[in-house]
Design a protein around this motif. Structure first.
Motif, PDB file in Angstrom:
ATOM      1  N   ASP A 118     -17.360  42.585  84.915  1.00 25.84           N
ATOM      2  CA  ASP A 118     -17.799  43.679  85.798  1.00 25.84           C
ATOM      3  C   ASP A 118     -16.586  44.256  86.523  1.00 25.84           C
ATOM      4  O   ASP A 118     -16.028  43.615  87.418  1.00 25.84           O
ATOM      5  N   PRO A 119     -16.144  45.496  86.193  1.00 31.20           N
ATOM      6  CA  PRO A 119     -14.927  46.042  86.815  1.00 31.20           C
ATOM      7  C   PRO A 119     -15.057  46.265  88.315  1.00 31.20           C
ATOM      8  O   PRO A 119     -14.082  46.170  89.047  1.00 31.20           O
ATOM      9  N   ALA A 120     -16.254  46.562  88.817  1.00 34.81           N
ATOM     10  CA  ALA A 120     -16.434  46.773  90.255  1.00 34.81           C
ATOM     11  C   ALA A 120     -16.269  45.456  91.020  1.00 34.81           C
ATOM     12  O   ALA A 120     -15.613  45.394  92.065  1.00 34.81           O
ATOM     13  N   ARG A 327      -9.763  55.288  86.904  1.00 32.87           N
ATOM     14  CA  ARG A 327      -9.822  56.458  86.023  1.00 32.87           C
ATOM     15  C   ARG A 327     -10.936  57.423  86.434  1.00 32.87           C
ATOM     16  O   ARG A 327     -10.706  58.609  86.603  1.00 32.87           O
ATOM     17  N   ASP A 328     -12.131  56.937  86.548  1.00 36.36           N
ATOM     18  CA  ASP A 328     -13.270  57.810  86.846  1.00 36.36           C
ATOM     19  C   ASP A 328     -13.814  57.616  88.253  1.00 36.36           C
ATOM     20  O   ASP A 328     -14.065  58.573  88.973  1.00 36.36           O
ATOM     21  N   HIS A 329     -13.993  56.346  88.644  1.00 39.56           N
ATOM     22  CA  HIS A 329     -14.626  56.055  89.920  1.00 39.56           C
ATOM     23  C   HIS A 329     -13.805  55.033  90.692  1.00 39.56           C
ATOM     24  O   HIS A 329     -13.285  54.084  90.100  1.00 39.56           O
ATOM     25  N   PRO A 330     -13.683  55.192  92.021  1.00 40.44           N
ATOM     26  CA  PRO A 330     -12.925  54.232  92.830  1.00 40.44           C
ATOM     27  C   PRO A 330     -13.448  52.812  92.643  1.00 40.44           C
ATOM     28  O   PRO A 330     -14.652  52.569  92.646  1.00 40.44           O
ATOM     29  N   GLU A 332     -13.316  50.972  89.950  1.00 45.38           N
ATOM     30  CA  GLU A 332     -13.719  50.595  88.596  1.00 45.38           C
ATOM     31  C   GLU A 332     -12.536  50.470  87.636  1.00 45.38           C
ATOM     32  O   GLU A 332     -12.716  50.118  86.473  1.00 45.38           O
ATOM     33  N   GLY A 333     -11.328  50.762  88.124  1.00 43.91           N
ATOM     34  CA  GLY A 333     -10.144  50.542  87.314  1.00 43.91           C
ATOM     35  C   GLY A 333     -10.063  51.451  86.102  1.00 43.91           C
ATOM     36  O   GLY A 333     -10.699  52.507  86.024  1.00 43.91           O
ATOM     37  N   PHE A 334      -9.270  50.987  85.129  1.00 44.79           N
ATOM     38  CA  PHE A 334      -9.030  51.778  83.916  1.00 44.79           C
ATOM     39  C   PHE A 334      -9.869  51.266  82.762  1.00 44.79           C
ATOM     40  O   PHE A 334     -10.058  50.059  82.583  1.00 44.79           O
ATOM     41  N   THR A 335     -10.356  52.180  81.945  1.00 41.96           N
ATOM     42  CA  THR A 335     -10.895  51.849  80.642  1.00 41.96           C
ATOM     43  C   THR A 335     -10.605  53.000  79.698  1.00 41.96           C
ATOM     44  O   THR A 335     -10.428  54.152  80.136  1.00 41.96           O
ATOM     45  N   HIS A 336     -10.519  52.692  78.410  1.00 40.89           N
ATOM     46  CA  HIS A 336     -10.231  53.724  77.422  1.00 40.89           C
ATOM     47  C   HIS A 336     -11.392  54.703  77.273  1.00 40.89           C
ATOM     48  O   HIS A 336     -12.556  54.367  77.536  1.00 40.89           O
ATOM     49  N   LYS A 337     -11.039  55.897  76.797  1.00 43.26           N
ATOM     50  CA  LYS A 337     -12.017  56.855  76.302  1.00 43.26           C
ATOM     51  C   LYS A 337     -11.595  57.255  74.896  1.00 43.26           C
ATOM     52  O   LYS A 337     -10.397  57.258  74.562  1.00 43.26           O
TER      53      LYS A 337
END
Length: 382
Positions: A118-120, A327-330, A332-337
């Motif tokens: 869970d990144p959060a 990347r997208d939300h505070p 939640e860190g980085f993930t690829h797209k």
């Protein structure tokens, strides 16, 4: 950007390309900016050249035929069987990888495990224990009495982890990263298993090692990692690491010679850039100077009386890089797209560039060992 800088053209390079004339792979080197086919009956594979007493001398002296300039071959569309294009520089060698070899990335692996993918939740754990563990481990030598003392202290605090066990304990983590002939070369797509929602590239130095355990060269690699899958359970490591197109190696193996050797590996400074179709840019770095175990120790833990590799192997050495940039939300860190362009480079090693897709959307892997053997036999090379 050239995949091999002009100042490095004098190095002794070993690679592989798809040769449409042969309807199969060719072993190549780089001479005066030209990609030269040096495939021969004496050494028809990358594995065969690496197993020679002096691979660099053979490559320098081998007769060859130019297939095009470096820029032309690097620009060719990978997967188009009508044009010469780069493949991963290994063929019959096993592809192995070491994990948790840097203290800083080790902390992220502990956080990843505690967060159960869970990144959060990872953000909260990072703030609570990350700094403490990192400060405790940065200068600890793996397997030392001091490391054992740290282990006892962390167990008492309830912070011990399987990642710390392999990070500072006596035994390194060595796992199988990819099947023989399944790795992707520079310019190819790399794949993410579609079940993953939290993943990242891992820029690494990769060693070329013979069946006798001799290190004969090095290149770059992307050990594509599914953080949520591995974080859920260590028993899912294979699912997290070995999927269609999930391993990239290249651009070519730089063979050890008088000007390039293990000391250059130990001093390597890797840079990473991820450029998304959404305009997102991530810059990362991995310094081999901070590795917790010497590359030669990692090789000796991989091959020996306990385990043999008759065709040699390529060994990923792990990475210092662990992305935490949102990347997208505070939080939640980085993930690829899908569509991310990943470039890994290092002076003296060249650049490895790949585009991220889903494993289910990348070209299927269809050219295996039996296909290679039949192709070489049809060309009179066996």
């Amino acid at each position: 950007m050239s995949i091999i800088a002009p100042e490095d053209h004098s190095g002794t390079w070993l690679g592989r390309v798809w040769n449409p004339v042969a309807n199969g792979p060719a072993v190549v080197t780089l001479r005066d900016g030209q990609v030269v086919d040096i495939t021969s009956r004496a050494a028809p594979t990358s594995r065969d050249i690496c197993e020679l007493d002096d691979p660099a001398a053979h490559v320098r002296a081998a007769n060859g035929v130019a297939l095009g300039t470096l820029e032309e071959v690097a620009a060719a569309r990978v997967g188009d069987m009508s044009v010469v294009h780069f493949l991963a520089p290994c063929d019959l060698q096993s592809v192995k990888a070491c994990g948790v070899t840097f203290a800083r990335s080790m902390v992220e692996r502990v956080i990843e495990e505690k967060a159960a993918g869970d990144p959060a939740r990872a953000l909260e754990i990072r703030e609570r224990i990350g700094a403490t563990i990192g400060a405790s481990l940065r200068d600890i030598r793996a397997g030392s009495p001091e490391a054992a003392e740290v282990k006892r202290a962390l167990i008492a605090e309830g912070l011990w982890s399987q990642y710390l066990e392999v990070g500072i304990g006596p035994d390194a983590e060595v796992f199988s990263k990819a099947q023989i002939l399944s790795s992707m070369g520079t310019g190819a797509d790399v794949g993410l298993h579609p079940v993953s929602r939290w993943n990242n590239p891992e820029p690494e130095v990769v060693l070329a090692v013979t069946s006798k355990g001799q290190i004969v060269g090095a290149c770059l690699g992307n050990d594509v990692n599914l953080r949520d899958v591995e974080g859920r359970s260590a028993l899912l490591l294979s699912k997290a690491k070995d999927n269609n197109a999930s391993c990239a190696i290249g651009p070519m193996i730089r063979l050890f010679d008088a000007d390039f050797g293990i000391d250059q590996v130990r001093q390597a400074e890797l840079t990473l850039r991820v450029e998304g179709e959404d305009g997102f840019v991530l810059d990362g770095h991995s310094s081999m100077k901070e590795i917790s175990r010497d590359p030669t120790e990692l090789v000796s833990q991989t091959i020996g009386r306990h385990h043999q590799y008759p065709d040699g192997f390529l060994l990923f050495l792990g990475t210092l890089f662990a992305p935490t940039q949102d990347r997208d939300h505070p939080g939640e860190g980085f993930t690829h797209k899908v569509g991310d362009r990943v470039t890994i480079s290092a002076p003296g090693f060249g650049s490895l560039e790949n585009v991220v897709r889903l494993s289910t959307e990348c070209d299927e892997w269809t050219f295996g060992t039996s296909h290679l053997m039949r192709n070489l036999a049809s060309r009179g090379l066996l």
